[in-house]
Design a protein around this motif. Structure first.
Motif, PDB file in Angstrom:
ATOM      1  N   TRP A 106       0.908  -1.224  -0.097  1.00  0.00           N
ATOM      2  CA  TRP A 106       0.090  -0.036   0.014  1.00  0.00           C
ATOM      3  C   TRP A 106       0.817   1.290   0.085  1.00  0.00           C
ATOM      4  O   TRP A 106       1.858   1.386   0.754  1.00  0.00           O
ATOM      5  CB  TRP A 106      -1.018  -0.069   1.305  1.00  0.00           C
ATOM      6  N   LYS A 143       0.875   5.543   0.343  1.00  0.00           N
ATOM      7  CA  LYS A 143      -0.132   6.721   0.627  1.00  0.00           C
ATOM      8  C   LYS A 143       0.106   7.791  -0.554  1.00  0.00           C
ATOM      9  O   LYS A 143       1.029   7.962  -1.426  1.00  0.00           O
ATOM     10  CB  LYS A 143       0.756   7.409   1.960  1.00  0.00           C
ATOM     11  N   ASP A 144      -1.146   8.213  -0.788  1.00  0.00           N
ATOM     12  CA  ASP A 144      -1.351   9.475  -1.901  1.00  0.00           C
ATOM     13  C   ASP A 144      -1.727  10.519  -1.331  1.00  0.00           C
ATOM     14  O   ASP A 144      -2.982  10.641  -0.749  1.00  0.00           O
ATOM     15  CB  ASP A 144      -2.406   8.702  -2.937  1.00  0.00           C
ATOM     16  N   TYR A 200      -5.517  12.060  -2.264  1.00  0.00           N
ATOM     17  CA  TYR A 200      -6.734  11.563  -1.777  1.00  0.00           C
ATOM     18  C   TYR A 200      -6.763  12.200  -0.098  1.00  0.00           C
ATOM     19  O   TYR A 200      -7.845  12.349   0.418  1.00  0.00           O
ATOM     20  CB  TYR A 200      -6.798  10.261  -1.741  1.00  0.00           C
ATOM     21  N   ASP A 201      -5.591  11.662   0.247  1.00  0.00           N
ATOM     22  CA  ASP A 201      -5.424  12.039   1.834  1.00  0.00           C
ATOM     23  C   ASP A 201      -5.795  13.607   2.016  1.00  0.00           C
ATOM     24  O   ASP A 201      -5.944  13.794   3.496  1.00  0.00           O
ATOM     25  CB  ASP A 201      -4.010  11.872   2.436  1.00  0.00           C
ATOM     26  N   SER A 232      -0.984   6.191  -8.742  1.00  0.00           N
ATOM     27  CA  SER A 232      -0.772   7.169  -7.847  1.00  0.00           C
ATOM     28  C   SER A 232       0.739   7.689  -8.110  1.00  0.00           C
ATOM     29  O   SER A 232       1.438   6.636  -8.763  1.00  0.00           O
ATOM     30  CB  SER A 232      -0.755   6.462  -6.553  1.00  0.00           C
ATOM     31  N   SER A 261     -16.974   7.059  -2.433  1.00  0.00           N
ATOM     32  CA  SER A 261     -16.197   6.444  -1.265  1.00  0.00           C
ATOM     33  C   SER A 261     -17.002   5.816  -0.441  1.00  0.00           C
ATOM     34  O   SER A 261     -18.156   6.328  -0.095  1.00  0.00           O
ATOM     35  CB  SER A 261     -15.216   7.220  -0.869  1.00  0.00           C
ATOM     36  N   PRO A 269      -4.951  -1.305  -7.440  1.00  0.00           N
ATOM     37  CA  PRO A 269      -4.466  -0.068  -6.698  1.00  0.00           C
ATOM     38  C   PRO A 269      -4.657   1.360  -7.528  1.00  0.00           C
ATOM     39  O   PRO A 269      -4.686   2.426  -7.468  1.00  0.00           O
ATOM     40  CB  PRO A 269      -3.153  -0.011  -6.107  1.00  0.00           C
ATOM     41  N   HIS A 270      -4.835   0.729  -9.043  1.00  0.00           N
ATOM     42  CA  HIS A 270      -4.833   1.724  -9.919  1.00  0.00           C
ATOM     43  C   HIS A 270      -6.371   2.155 -10.285  1.00  0.00           C
ATOM     44  O   HIS A 270      -6.822   3.185 -10.964  1.00  0.00           O
ATOM     45  CB  HIS A 270      -4.333   1.177 -11.186  1.00  0.00           C
ATOM     46  N   TYR A 315      -8.409   3.330  -4.065  1.00  0.00           N
ATOM     47  CA  TYR A 315      -7.390   3.927  -3.040  1.00  0.00           C
ATOM     48  C   TYR A 315      -7.849   3.428  -1.893  1.00  0.00           C
ATOM     49  O   TYR A 315      -9.086   4.007  -1.662  1.00  0.00           O
ATOM     50  CB  TYR A 315      -7.245   5.436  -3.248  1.00  0.00           C
ATOM     51  N   LEU A 318      -7.941   4.677   1.795  1.00  0.00           N
ATOM     52  CA  LEU A 318      -7.503   5.710   2.780  1.00  0.00           C
ATOM     53  C   LEU A 318      -7.732   5.395   4.088  1.00  0.00           C
ATOM     54  O   LEU A 318      -8.961   4.936   4.709  1.00  0.00           O
ATOM     55  CB  LEU A 318      -8.612   6.919   2.364  1.00  0.00           C
ATOM     56  N   LYS A 360     -11.046   5.945  -7.741  1.00  0.00           N
ATOM     57  CA  LYS A 360     -10.197   6.899  -8.391  1.00  0.00           C
ATOM     58  C   LYS A 360     -10.722   7.738  -9.583  1.00  0.00           C
ATOM     59  O   LYS A 360     -10.680   8.626  -9.703  1.00  0.00           O
ATOM     60  CB  LYS A 360      -8.953   5.994  -8.693  1.00  0.00           C
TER      61      LYS A 360
END
Length: 385
Positions: free
Chosen positions: A38, A40-41, A44-45, A237, A294, A321-322, A325, A327, A338
């Motif tokens: 995983w 972190k992006d 989105y965060d 990401s 989401s 993961p593409h 995401y 969170l 996404k």
């Protein structure tokens, strides 16, 4: 004895051998079982609508309670013991005081008890919310209908529907209004074991296409019939890299036939790539129906049986993961579609009518943080914000 063993082994081989060679070849499995790390992006965060989702739900529930009162205000005693129902961590009074841009506190007429009412900004936003819902009611209700049409029997237990009303943008008391339900092409049905459910109907000549099918028809200039092979839009990401063997599998996975969430799936081999692609497609379509595209991952578990998802369907989020995401916030995992945040005008995902209203409440939540900081500081609010 030896002859019996040979005969038994022969029968086992016959039973194990695929009856339909063509079907077995079509539903092959090429997946390389490698764990994906995983990543972190920050994109989105840092999205406020996602960051505040945990607190937004109880905030709007409390707003609804206050707005339904004839006087437009409530004593704290009216909600002080509802922290579990409202899913508020800690005391409800503390939660209300955390958002002074939404809830205004004053001393009540008796016993000097604290009372709360909506600020003018929150009241105006509530009126706007009511107008938007009234104007787009049929569109919002149709999102629930599409969700039910994805289920095996085109019906879902009322308890599951109730838990998903928030994500779909429907009022908390929607199921209590039988007249409202009948307007949305629904019917209350018995589902066994004394449980009632909500079923959805579909017109004989109606074709229900998923977002991915509409994407494909839009890009190919097709009006009536989507192609059988549809690729998922991928949004890597920044800095995220897949291993070469995973990339090769993904290339093959994209070429696998696409089964719409609204089609029957009983004949699919659960261990095949086509089944994996269907599960990813179901989850993609599901999130496309929600207000902010989401959802808290654990709240989707109740749909597993009804949507024909495998036991560990949550691993699809990790394997793709593409597309999705994850969170992670406050010991809670949210899954984000996404495409809704990255595709812009290239996607057939329709912006939910109430998304702008919820973003308005989020702005008031952020403004509340600035107000509280100004109260703890000698600086005026303008300088702090």
């Amino acid at each position: 004895m030896l002859l019996l063993l040979v005969n038994r082994r022969f029968r086992e081989l016959v039973l194990c051998y695929p009856k339909n060679l063509a079907f077995s070849h079509t539903q092959k499995s090429n997946y390389v079982d490698v764990k994906m790390k995983w990543m972190k992006d920050p994109f989105y965060d840092s999205a406020n609508i996602l960051l505040k989702s945990n607190e937004l739900r109880p905030l709007i529930s409390l707003k609804n309670i206050i707005s339904k009162e004839p006087t437009g205000c409530i004593p704290i005693s009216a909600v002080s013991k509802q922290n579990r129902i409202l899913e508020v961590s800690g005391k409800v009074a503390g939660f209300l005081r955390r958002y002074p841009a939404v809830f205004e506190e004053f001393t009540g007429p008796k016993y000097n008890l604290p009372w709360f009412k909506l600020t003018q900004e929150a009241a105006d936003l509530h009126h706007r919310e009511c107008k938007v819902y009234a104007a787009h009611r049929s569109e919002i209700v149709d999102r629930l209908r599409r969700l039910i049409l994805m289920s095996r029997e085109r019906s879902l237990p009322l308890r599951i529907v109730q838990g998903l009303l928030w994500y779909l943008g429907l009022p908390e008391d929607y199921l209590k209004n039988t007249e409202e339900i009948s307007k949305g092409y629904f019917q209350i049905v018995e589902m066994g074991d004394g449980e009632q459910g909500l079923s959805a109907s579909i017109c004989s000549n109606e074709q229900v296409f998923s977002v991915l099918q509409r994407n494909a028809m839009k890009s190919n200039g097709i009006l009536h019939s989507p192609p059988s092979i549809i690729e998922f839009p991928l949004f890597p990401s920044k800095g995220f890299r897949l291993k070469r063997k995973i990339e090769q599998w993904l290339e093959e996975f994209q070429k696998v036939e696409y089964v719409s969430p609204y089609e029957t799936f009983s004949s699919l081999d659960p261990n095949s790539d086509i089944s994996e692609k269907r599960v990813a497609g179901v989850l993609h379509e599901l999130l496309s129906l929600f207000v902010d595209n989401s959802a808290e991952r654990r709240r989707l578990l109740c749909l597993k049986k009804h949507l024909g998802l495998p036991q560990k369907f949550h691993k699809v989020f990790e394997r793709h993961p593409h597309i999705f995401y994850l969170l992670l916030k406050s010991k809670t995992c949210f899954v984000v579609l996404k495409e809704a945040y990255c595709a812009g005008s290239e996607t057939a995902i329709e912006r939910h009518p109430l998304l702008g209203v919820r973003e308005g409440y989020v702005r008031l939540m952020i403004e509340s943080e600035a107000i509280l900081r100004s109260r703890r500081s000698t600086k005026p609010l303008e300088e702090i914000s």
